[in-house]
Design an enzyme around this catalytic site. Structure first.
Site, PDB file in Angstrom:
ATOM      1  N   TYR A  80       0.871  -1.653  -0.532  1.00 33.70           N
ATOM      2  CA  TYR A  80       0.132  -0.032   0.032  1.00 33.70           C
ATOM      3  C   TYR A  80       0.640   1.260  -0.141  1.00 33.70           C
ATOM      4  CZ  TYR A  80      -3.708  -2.894   0.690  1.00 33.70           C
ATOM      5  OH  TYR A  80      -4.708  -3.911   0.832  1.00 33.70           O
ATOM      6  N   LYS A 136       3.501 -15.382   1.891  1.00 31.22           N
ATOM      7  CA  LYS A 136       3.058 -16.432   0.491  1.00 31.22           C
ATOM      8  C   LYS A 136       4.197 -16.761  -0.169  1.00 31.22           C
ATOM      9  CE  LYS A 136       0.534 -18.324  -2.633  1.00 31.22           C
ATOM     10  NZ  LYS A 136      -0.069 -18.939  -2.770  1.00 31.22           N
ATOM     11  N   ASP A 155      -3.546 -18.351   1.531  1.00 36.91           N
ATOM     12  CA  ASP A 155      -4.393 -18.771   0.619  1.00 36.91           C
ATOM     13  C   ASP A 155      -4.732 -19.700   1.862  1.00 36.91           C
ATOM     14  OD1 ASP A 155      -2.005 -19.433   0.146  1.00 36.91           O
ATOM     15  OD2 ASP A 155      -2.588 -20.743  -1.944  1.00 36.91           O
ATOM     16  N   ASP A 166      -5.193  -6.392   5.229  1.00 37.11           N
ATOM     17  CA  ASP A 166      -6.538  -6.104   6.062  1.00 37.11           C
ATOM     18  C   ASP A 166      -7.823  -7.018   5.123  1.00 37.11           C
ATOM     19  OD1 ASP A 166      -8.136  -4.295   4.401  1.00 37.11           O
ATOM     20  OD2 ASP A 166      -7.291  -3.369   3.081  1.00 37.11           O
ATOM     21  N   ASP A 192     -10.788  -8.478   7.796  1.00 36.81           N
ATOM     22  CA  ASP A 192     -12.170  -8.382   7.227  1.00 36.81           C
ATOM     23  C   ASP A 192     -13.100  -9.668   7.128  1.00 36.81           C
ATOM     24  OD1 ASP A 192     -11.680  -5.508   7.149  1.00 36.81           O
ATOM     25  OD2 ASP A 192     -12.694  -5.665   5.345  1.00 36.81           O
TER      26      ASP A 192
END
Ligand code: NAD
Length: 359
Positions: free
Chosen positions: A141, A191, A223, A247, A251
Site C-alpha cells: 500500500y 506467501k 490462501d 487487510d 475483514d
C-alpha cells in the site's frame, strides 16, 4: 506518568457511540483509580466543518502529546463530493501515519450469546477469540514505484511490495508479545512459496522466535489461512501478517462474528501509544437516530486500558460488563434476535455502566 486521552468523536454515529464509551471510561477511571484525563478534538468531516481540513495541525499536535486516542468514525455523504485531498478519510490516514501506528490489532471475538449472528454454524464459531496483528505502515500500500504506463500500445500497471528486516522484526515482536499474554500460539501468514518479500518475512519471524521459546510458532500461506479461517477458525490464537494480507484476513475474520457493531481495534506505535476505534464506519444510514451499537467503541476503551495503560483488571471488568449485558438479553438492532429485548445506543451504554458499577 502522564495519562492523557484525546477523544475524537468524528462523524455520523461517531458522537453517539463515543458518548457511551466515555461514560464507561469515566466510571472505570473512578472505580479503578486510573488517573486518566481526557481532551476532545475533531477529525474527519467535523474537522472540515470547523477548520477547513480533516485533521487540523492543532489536533495533530494534541494527538502527539497524549498517550492514547479514542476515535468514533469519520465520513459521510455531506463530504463525499469535496476535493479528494481534504476528504474525511485523509485525516484518518494522516493521523495514523504521523503517529507511526504500525501495528494494527484486530480481535475477532464471538460472544457465545451472539453465536446465531454468524453465518457459520454456531459450533464452528461459538466462543471464537482470535487476534489478528496486521502491519499497517509498510508493504504494497506504500511501496514505490507504482504507476500506470503505456507499453507496446497497451496500458500496464504495477505496484511494489517492499519490506525491510526492521519493519518485519518490529511487527513480529508485537505478534509474539501478544501471543505471550494470550495462549502462546502464533501463526505467521505469508506467501513465501511465491513472493520474495514473504521469504524474508518468514526468515525474520524465525529469527525473532528465538527470543520467545515459549511461543508455539507456525507458518501458513495466505490462501490456506483464508480457507482455514472459515473452516476451523478456533485453531488460531494470534495471527501476524503483512499489510495487504492483514487487510483481507481481518475483514474475513470480523465477518465470522456476524456483527461489525461488536468489533474494536487498536493501532499501536513502538511504545504502545495507540489509537483505538471500532472497526465499523460512521453508518450515515442510522446516524442521529439512537440506533447504533456502542459496544465496539466500549470494547475499544477496554483495549486501550489493556495495551496502552496496562490496566488489565479494568479492561477485564469492561469486557465482563459487556458480556453481562448480553446475558441480560439486551440487543441493539444490528445484533437483535428472537426473544431478546431491543434497545437503543444510550440504553445499551447505560446498561454496561450499571453492570460495571456492580462488578
Ligand atoms: P459502515 O461501517 O459505516 O456501515 C455499514 C453498515 O453497518 C451500515 O448498514 C451501518 O448502519 C451498519 N453499522 C455500522 N456500524 C454500526 C453500529 N455501531 N451499530 C449498528 N449498525 C452499524 O460502512 P459504510 O456504510 O461503508 O461507510 C459509511 C461511511 O463511513 C463512509 O463515509 C465511509 O468512508 C466511512 N468509514 C469510516 C471508517 C472509519 O472511520 N474508520 C471505516 C469505514 C468506513
Amino acid at each position: 506518568m502522564s495519562k492523557k486521552i484525546l477523544i475524537l468523536p468524528g462523524d455520523g454515529i461517531g458522537p453517539e457511540i463515543i458518548a457511551e464509551a466515555v461514560k464507561v471510561l469515566n466510571l472505570a477511571n473512578e472505580k479503578f483509580n486510573l488517573g486518566l484525563e481526557t481532551v476532545e478534538g475533531e477529525l474527519g468531516g467535523a474537522a472540515i466543518d470547523k477548520h477547513g481540513v480533516p485533521l487540523a495541525d492543532s489536533t495533530l499536535e494534541l494527538a502527539r502529546e497524549v498517550d492514547a486516542v479514542l476515535l468514533g468514525a469519520v465520513g459521510g455523504p455531506k463530504w463525499d463530493t469535496i476535493e479528494k485531498s481534504i476528504r474525511p478519510e485523509r485525516g484518518l490516514l494522516k493521523i495514523r501515519s504521523e503517529l507511526g501506528l504500525f501495528a494494527n490489532l484486530r480481535p475477532a471475538i464471538l460472544y457465545p450469546q451472539l453465536a446465531d449472528a454468524s453465518s457459520l454454524k454456531p459450533e464452528v464459531v461459538s466462543g471464537l477469540d482470535i487476534l489478528i496483528v496486521r502491519e499497517l505502515t509498510g508493504g504494497i500500500y506504500f511501496g514505490a514505484p507504482r504507476d500506470q504506463i503505456v507499453e507496446n500500445g497497451e496500458r500496464k500497471a504495477f505496484d511494489t511490495l517492499p519490506y525491510s528486516e526492521s519493519e518485519i522484526r518490529r511487527i513480529a515482536r508485537v505478534g509474539f508479545d501478544m501471543a505471550m499474554v494470550r495462549n502462546k500460539k502464533l501463526c505467521s501468514v505469508d506467501k513465501a512459496n511465491v513472493l520474495a518479500s514473504s521469504q524474508l518475512w518468514r526468515e525474520v519471524v524465525e529469527e525473532v522466535a528465538k527470543d520467545y521459546p515459549e511461543v508455539e510458532l507456525s507458518h501458513m500461506y495466505v490462501d490456506n489461512a483464508a480457507m482455514q479461517l472459515v473452516r476451523a477458525p478456533k485453531q488460531f490464537d494470534v495471527m501476524v501478517t503483512d499489510n495487504m494480507f492483514g487487510d483481507i484476513l481481518s475483514d474475513e475474520a470480523s465477518m465470522l462474528t456476524g456483527s461489525i457493531g461488536m468489533l474494536p481495534s487498536a493501532s499501536l506505535d513502538a511504545n504502545n501509544k495507540g489509537m483505538y476505534e471500532p472497526c465499523h464506519g460512521s453508518a450515515p444510514d442510522i446516524a442521529g437516530k439512537g440506533l447504533a451499537n456502542p459496544l465496539a467503541t466500549i470494547l475499544s476503551v477496554s483495549m486501550m486500558l489493556r495495551y496502552t495503560f496496562n490496566q488489565a483488571a479494568a479492561a477485564d471488568a469492561i469486557e465482563q460488563a459487556v458480556s453481562l449485558v448480553l446475558d441480560q438479553g439486551l440487543r441493539t438492532g444490528d445484533i437483535m434476535s428472537e426473544g431478546m429485548r431491543q434497545v437503543g445506543t444510550a440504553e445499551m451504554g447505560d446498561a454496561v455502566v450499571a453492570a460495571l458499577q456492580q462488578l
